[in-house]
Design a protein around this motif. Structure first.
Motif, short mmCIF file in Angstrom:
data_model
loop_
_atom_site.label_atom_id
_atom_site.label_comp_id
_atom_site.label_asym_id
_atom_site.label_seq_id
_atom_site.Cartn_x
_atom_site.Cartn_y
_atom_site.Cartn_z
N TYR A 1 6.35 0.66 -11.93
CA TYR A 1 5.22 0.82 -11.05
C TYR A 1 4.77 -0.21 -10.27
CZ TYR A 1 1.37 3.23 -8.16
OH TYR A 1 0.52 3.55 -7.17
N ALA A 2 4.13 -1.24 -10.98
CA ALA A 2 3.74 -2.41 -10.56
C ALA A 2 4.94 -3.27 -9.89
CB ALA A 2 3.05 -3.29 -11.50
N LEU A 3 6.03 -3.28 -10.61
CA LEU A 3 7.26 -3.76 -9.90
C LEU A 3 7.82 -3.39 -8.65
CD1 LEU A 3 9.17 -6.25 -10.98
CD2 LEU A 3 10.88 -4.37 -11.83
N ASN A 4 7.40 -2.03 -8.47
CA ASN A 4 7.81 -1.31 -7.23
C ASN A 4 7.04 -1.99 -6.05
OD1 ASN A 4 8.06 0.93 -5.23
ND2 ASN A 4 6.29 1.41 -6.29
N ILE A 5 5.84 -2.16 -6.33
CA ILE A 5 4.60 -2.36 -5.40
C ILE A 5 4.96 -4.10 -5.34
CG2 ILE A 5 2.40 -2.93 -5.18
CD1 ILE A 5 1.56 -0.59 -7.00
N LEU A 6 5.38 -4.86 -6.32
CA LEU A 6 5.52 -6.26 -5.86
C LEU A 6 6.85 -6.27 -5.18
CD1 LEU A 6 4.69 -7.87 -9.36
CD2 LEU A 6 3.60 -8.34 -7.24
N ASP A 7 7.98 -5.46 -5.48
CA ASP A 7 9.14 -5.59 -4.66
C ASP A 7 8.95 -5.42 -3.18
OD1 ASP A 7 12.09 -5.69 -4.29
OD2 ASP A 7 11.71 -3.74 -3.78
N ALA A 8 8.29 -4.24 -2.94
CA ALA A 8 7.81 -4.05 -1.53
C ALA A 8 7.00 -5.25 -0.89
CB ALA A 8 7.07 -2.74 -1.51
N GLY B 1 7.36 1.89 0.38
CA GLY B 1 7.44 0.47 0.94
C GLY B 1 8.59 0.05 1.09
N GLN B 2 9.61 0.42 0.28
CA GLN B 2 10.93 0.16 0.62
C GLN B 2 11.51 0.87 1.77
OE1 GLN B 2 9.71 0.59 -2.55
NE2 GLN B 2 9.99 -1.11 -3.52
N ALA B 3 11.10 1.80 1.65
CA ALA B 3 11.70 2.48 3.32
C ALA B 3 10.80 2.03 4.34
CB ALA B 3 10.97 4.14 3.09
N TYR B 4 9.53 1.51 4.36
CA TYR B 4 9.06 0.90 5.35
C TYR B 4 9.69 -0.59 5.48
CZ TYR B 4 5.11 -1.69 7.74
OH TYR B 4 4.49 -2.45 8.85
N PHE C 1 0.89 -1.09 -0.02
CA PHE C 1 -0.09 0.01 -0.15
C PHE C 1 1.02 1.49 -0.09
CE2 PHE C 1 -2.13 3.43 2.50
CZ PHE C 1 -3.14 3.59 1.47
N TYR C 2 1.86 1.14 0.69
CA TYR C 2 2.77 2.33 0.80
C TYR C 2 3.51 2.60 -0.42
CZ TYR C 2 2.26 2.42 5.96
OH TYR C 2 1.71 2.55 7.20
N SER C 3 4.01 1.59 -1.11
CA SER C 3 4.32 1.71 -2.51
C SER C 3 3.67 2.17 -3.56
CB SER C 3 5.16 0.51 -2.95
OG SER C 3 6.26 -0.01 -2.30
N ILE D 1 15.28 2.84 -2.96
CA ILE D 1 14.63 4.07 -3.05
C ILE D 1 15.23 4.81 -4.42
CG2 ILE D 1 13.72 6.39 -2.48
CD1 ILE D 1 13.66 4.85 0.71
N PRO D 2 16.26 5.18 -4.64
CA PRO D 2 16.71 5.82 -5.61
C PRO D 2 16.80 4.81 -6.90
CG PRO D 2 18.69 5.77 -3.78
CD PRO D 2 17.48 4.96 -3.49
N ILE D 3 16.65 3.69 -6.69
CA ILE D 3 16.36 2.84 -7.96
C ILE D 3 15.10 2.84 -8.43
CG2 ILE D 3 16.68 0.43 -8.75
CD1 ILE D 3 18.80 0.12 -6.92
N VAL D 4 14.20 2.93 -7.67
CA VAL D 4 12.58 2.91 -7.82
C VAL D 4 12.56 4.37 -8.61
CG1 VAL D 4 10.40 3.09 -6.99
CG2 VAL D 4 11.79 1.37 -6.15
N TRP D 5 12.80 5.47 -8.04
CA TRP D 5 12.66 6.60 -8.39
C TRP D 5 13.32 6.79 -9.81
CZ3 TRP D 5 13.37 10.29 -3.41
CH2 TRP D 5 12.33 10.00 -2.61
#
Length: 195
Positions: A148-155, A67-70, A58-60, A77-81
């Motif tokens: 964006y979806a990969l970011n959510i799945l990773d978290a 979500g990575q910070a959580y 949810f956070y991601s 985080i820099p990789i996602v951004w």
């Protein structure tokens, strides 16, 4: 003289080897290795939070990288951004190029002959350029949404794996043991699960 020195050195080595005491073992007894007893109070068990993966996802979804910070994986985080920012950059760049070629084509259809591509690109070339930049723009949208979806799945997956049980109560280890009764060696795999 060298033979006397050699023989005396050899006698000293044999006397040292045979001077150590040896414990006589009974051939009918089986030696059991003693393992250290661990008191249950010394084991620290982490409580499993079943909502942690959904919170991280949810956070991601709200803010990429949150979500990575959580999960305390700050290096991600820099990789996602960077990944999502690169997708947005290419979308904006292709959108601007698409608008340039579309505006030039519209001005030619209106009868104007003062667009920036007038003596450089034909009308068909403007149409092909619009189609190419539209395709690139749509691909960059799809790639950005995929990242964006990969970011959510990773978290989510990382939050699941943080709660994975890897303590000493659960172990899988190979073992090698010499069997004195049969004068053979045993090789095996031991799975330990302690409650």
């Amino acid at each position: 003289m060298t033979n006397k020195g050699f023989y005396s050195l050899l006698m000293c080595l044999f006397s040292v080897l045979f001077s150590f005491s040896q414990i006589e073992k009974d051939s009918t007894s089986i030696a059991i290795e003693e393992s250290p007893i661990i008191a249950n109070e010394t084991l620290v068990k982490k409580e499993i939070d079943p909502l942690r993966p959904s919170k991280a996802a949810f956070y991601s979804a709200v803010l990429p990288g949150l979500g990575q910070a959580y999960n305390k994986k700050y290096w991600k985080i820099p990789i996602v951004w960077g990944a999502i920012g690169t997708g947005v950059y290419f979308f904006v760049r292709n959108d601007k190029q698409f608008d340039r070629y579309r505006d030039a084509y519209k001005s030619r259809l209106a009868g104007f002959k003062d667009d920036e591509f007038y003596n450089i690109i034909s009308d068909d070339g403007l149409i092909r350029a619009q189609e190419q930049f539209r395709r690139n723009k749509e691909m960059s949208i799809l790639i950005t949404l995929g990242l964006y979806a990969l970011n959510i799945l990773d978290a989510n997956i990382d939050a699941h794996l943080l709660q994975f049980n890897v303590d000493e109560n659960l172990s899988l280890s190979p073992h090698y043991q010499y069997n004195q009764m049969e004068n053979t060696s045993d090789l095996g795999l031991t799975f330990n699960f302690k409650f």
